[in-house]
Design a protein around this motif. Structure first.
Motif, PDB file in Angstrom:
ATOM      1  N   ARG A 140      11.903   2.952  -3.078  1.00  0.00           N
ATOM      2  CA  ARG A 140      11.626   1.746  -2.297  1.00  0.00           C
ATOM      3  C   ARG A 140      10.509   1.998  -1.285  1.00  0.00           C
ATOM      4  O   ARG A 140       9.699   1.111  -1.009  1.00  0.00           O
ATOM      5  N   LEU A 141      10.456   3.216  -0.730  1.00  0.00           N
ATOM      6  CA  LEU A 141       9.384   3.548   0.205  1.00  0.00           C
ATOM      7  C   LEU A 141       8.029   3.528  -0.502  1.00  0.00           C
ATOM      8  O   LEU A 141       7.037   3.044   0.047  1.00  0.00           O
ATOM      9  N   CYS A 142       7.982   4.054  -1.723  1.00  0.00           N
ATOM     10  CA  CYS A 142       6.731   4.028  -2.483  1.00  0.00           C
ATOM     11  C   CYS A 142       6.315   2.589  -2.768  1.00  0.00           C
ATOM     12  O   CYS A 142       5.127   2.249  -2.711  1.00  0.00           O
ATOM     13  N   LEU A 143       7.289   1.732  -3.041  1.00  0.00           N
ATOM     14  CA  LEU A 143       6.980   0.321  -3.264  1.00  0.00           C
ATOM     15  C   LEU A 143       6.499  -0.335  -1.964  1.00  0.00           C
ATOM     16  O   LEU A 143       5.569  -1.145  -1.978  1.00  0.00           O
ATOM     17  N   ALA A 144       7.105   0.053  -0.832  1.00  0.00           N
ATOM     18  CA  ALA A 144       6.649  -0.463   0.460  1.00  0.00           C
ATOM     19  C   ALA A 144       5.200  -0.070   0.709  1.00  0.00           C
ATOM     20  O   ALA A 144       4.395  -0.859   1.212  1.00  0.00           O
ATOM     21  N   ARG A 145       4.844   1.170   0.342  1.00  0.00           N
ATOM     22  CA  ARG A 145       3.456   1.620   0.473  1.00  0.00           C
ATOM     23  C   ARG A 145       2.516   0.771  -0.377  1.00  0.00           C
ATOM     24  O   ARG A 145       1.414   0.430   0.040  1.00  0.00           O
ATOM     25  N   CYS A 146       2.972   0.395  -1.591  1.00  0.00           N
ATOM     26  CA  CYS A 146       2.152  -0.455  -2.469  1.00  0.00           C
ATOM     27  C   CYS A 146       1.955  -1.860  -1.894  1.00  0.00           C
ATOM     28  O   CYS A 146       0.995  -2.540  -2.245  1.00  0.00           O
ATOM     29  N   LEU A 147       2.883  -2.302  -1.028  1.00  0.00           N
ATOM     30  CA  LEU A 147       2.840  -3.666  -0.498  1.00  0.00           C
ATOM     31  C   LEU A 147       2.126  -3.765   0.845  1.00  0.00           C
ATOM     32  O   LEU A 147       1.910  -4.869   1.354  1.00  0.00           O
ATOM     33  N   ILE A 148       1.754  -2.632   1.423  1.00  0.00           N
ATOM     34  CA  ILE A 148       1.267  -2.606   2.799  1.00  0.00           C
ATOM     35  C   ILE A 148       0.030  -3.476   2.995  1.00  0.00           C
ATOM     36  O   ILE A 148      -0.197  -4.034   4.064  1.00  0.00           O
ATOM     37  N   HIS A 149      -0.790  -3.638   1.945  1.00  0.00           N
ATOM     38  CA  HIS A 149      -2.019  -4.424   2.058  1.00  0.00           C
ATOM     39  C   HIS A 149      -1.900  -5.781   1.367  1.00  0.00           C
ATOM     40  O   HIS A 149      -2.899  -6.444   1.115  1.00  0.00           O
ATOM     41  N   ASP A 150      -0.656  -6.197   1.057  1.00  0.00           N
ATOM     42  CA  ASP A 150      -0.374  -7.508   0.466  1.00  0.00           C
ATOM     43  C   ASP A 150      -1.172  -7.734  -0.819  1.00  0.00           C
ATOM     44  O   ASP A 150      -1.966  -8.678  -0.926  1.00  0.00           O
ATOM     45  N   PRO A 151      -0.950  -6.897  -1.851  1.00  0.00           N
ATOM     46  CA  PRO A 151      -1.732  -7.017  -3.089  1.00  0.00           C
ATOM     47  C   PRO A 151      -1.309  -8.229  -3.913  1.00  0.00           C
ATOM     48  O   PRO A 151      -0.171  -8.715  -3.809  1.00  0.00           O
ATOM     49  N   ALA A 152      -2.218  -8.690  -4.776  1.00  0.00           N
ATOM     50  CA  ALA A 152      -1.911  -9.789  -5.692  1.00  0.00           C
ATOM     51  C   ALA A 152      -1.200  -9.291  -6.934  1.00  0.00           C
ATOM     52  O   ALA A 152      -0.418 -10.023  -7.555  1.00  0.00           O
ATOM     53  N   LEU A 153      -1.475  -8.024  -7.322  1.00  0.00           N
ATOM     54  CA  LEU A 153      -0.933  -7.459  -8.560  1.00  0.00           C
ATOM     55  C   LEU A 153      -0.232  -6.143  -8.265  1.00  0.00           C
ATOM     56  O   LEU A 153      -0.796  -5.272  -7.596  1.00  0.00           O
ATOM     57  N   LEU A 154       0.985  -5.993  -8.784  1.00  0.00           N
ATOM     58  CA  LEU A 154       1.726  -4.738  -8.670  1.00  0.00           C
ATOM     59  C   LEU A 154       1.840  -4.105 -10.052  1.00  0.00           C
ATOM     60  O   LEU A 154       2.214  -4.779 -11.023  1.00  0.00           O
ATOM     61  N   LEU A 155       1.528  -2.821 -10.133  1.00  0.00           N
ATOM     62  CA  LEU A 155       1.631  -2.066 -11.376  1.00  0.00           C
ATOM     63  C   LEU A 155       2.716  -1.019 -11.184  1.00  0.00           C
ATOM     64  O   LEU A 155       2.537  -0.059 -10.429  1.00  0.00           O
ATOM     65  N   LEU A 156       3.839  -1.199 -11.849  1.00  0.00           N
ATOM     66  CA  LEU A 156       5.000  -0.335 -11.661  1.00  0.00           C
ATOM     67  C   LEU A 156       5.269   0.416 -12.960  1.00  0.00           C
ATOM     68  O   LEU A 156       5.747  -0.163 -13.938  1.00  0.00           O
TER      69      LEU A 156
END
Length: 310
Positions: A140-156
């Motif tokens: 979840r922390l890694c996902l929080a890091r991915c969201l820090i800049h409010d991206p339009a696309l998430l690649l998981l």
């Protein structure tokens, strides 16, 4: 919108990804399914600009991955299968570091960090050291890091790898919430039953070729053009079969070995489906259950693929 157009990747004579094309819109959760070596990670790395395609391209909200990679990177959050976390650093310090990398102004970072911690349910761990977190919390922390800049696309890439059932369920709910916020999400996974629970689109890849992609139910229906209705009766299965053969919408009637069930190949509409049950009830046949046998992604995957790898 994300548009992937004829994306192709060669490694010498090996074709890792062959002319892949698909599109996503805000709110889509795209389940990217394939065996190890099918080309999932290579595709994700090309979309994320970490790997240059041999030919073809992809555009994210008008930004081309080959012509304007920095603009694409500002719009994506990429969580690889094996993510890097730093020891001897607290959760908030880890996020502060990445907020700086993404050029978030200092006077906004505290609020941004608090927001992503709340979204990922990590607020209580803000002052904890990263190495003290469980595997699920680190995910979840890694996902929080991915969201820090409010991206339009998430690649998981394999986000549920190594998680226990509760952590997987919590991750699924988080992904659904992100989709409701308008994020486009690509999820690469081997856990097919779980993907069908929350993905609205799916792509099945083997040896670099996209075998099928589109809305989940459309992909399932493409392999099951005739619906199957399963009836279980107290008795009278042979009489029921005689009653139903040739009826409107019924194209096949098969008896089960147990003598109590019928499998009906059906291509009619809902009113005709309701009439099937009404016919049996009017004739005094005691029906215990009546339901459609709906195939899942695992069934589709096993029927489309052969297990071959590059």
């Amino acid at each position: 919108m994300l548009e992937v157009k004829n994306l192709h990747k060669n490694y010498g004579s090996l074709v890792a990804v062959h002319n892949l094309s698909f599109t996503l819109k805000p709110g889509d959760i795209f389940g990217f399914i394939g065996s190890n070596g099918a080309g999932k990670t290579t595709t994700i790395k090309m979309v994320s600009t970490l790997l240059e395609p041999t030919s073809g391209t992809a555009t994210l909200n008008g930004a081309d991955i080959t012509k304007n990679p920095m603009e694409v990177r500002r719009q994506i959050g990429y969580m690889p299968d094996f993510f890097g976390l730093y020891d001897d650093i607290k959760v908030w310090e880890y996020l502060e570091f990445f907020a700086g990398i993404y050029s978030i102004p200092k006077n906004q970072r505290t609020e941004v960090i608090d927001n992503v911690l709340e979204l990922t349910d990590l607020t209580i761990k803000k002052q904890a050291f990263v190495q003290s977190l469980s595997r699920g919390m680190q995910q979840r922390l890694c996902l929080a890091r991915c969201l820090i800049h409010d991206p339009a696309l998430l690649l998981l890439d394999e986000p549920a790898s190594g998680l226990d059932p509760r952590a997987r369920a919590e991750l699924k709910e988080l992904i659904l919430e992100l989709a409701r916020m308008g994020k486009m999400i690509i999820v690469s996974s081997h856990i097919l039953p779980e993907l069908s629970d929350f993905c609205n689109t799916v792509g099945i890849i083997e040896k670099g070729h996209m075998l099928r992609w589109g809305p989940v139910q459309d992909v399932i229906r493409s392999l099951q053009p005739v619906r199957e209705l399963v009836l279980e009766m107290m008795d009278g299965a042979s009489r029921a079969a005689t009653l139903l053969e040739g009826r409107s919408g019924v194209c096949e009637v098969r008896s089960h070995a147990d003598g109590r069930r019928l499998v009906i190949g059906f291509e009619g509409d809902e009113s005709q489906q309701a009439e099937v049950l009404a016919i049996l009830v009017r004739d005094g046949i005691r029906v215990l259950s009546y339901q459609e046998d709906v195939k899942n992604l695992e069934h589709v995957f096993l029927n489309l693929t052969t297990g071959a790898v590059n």
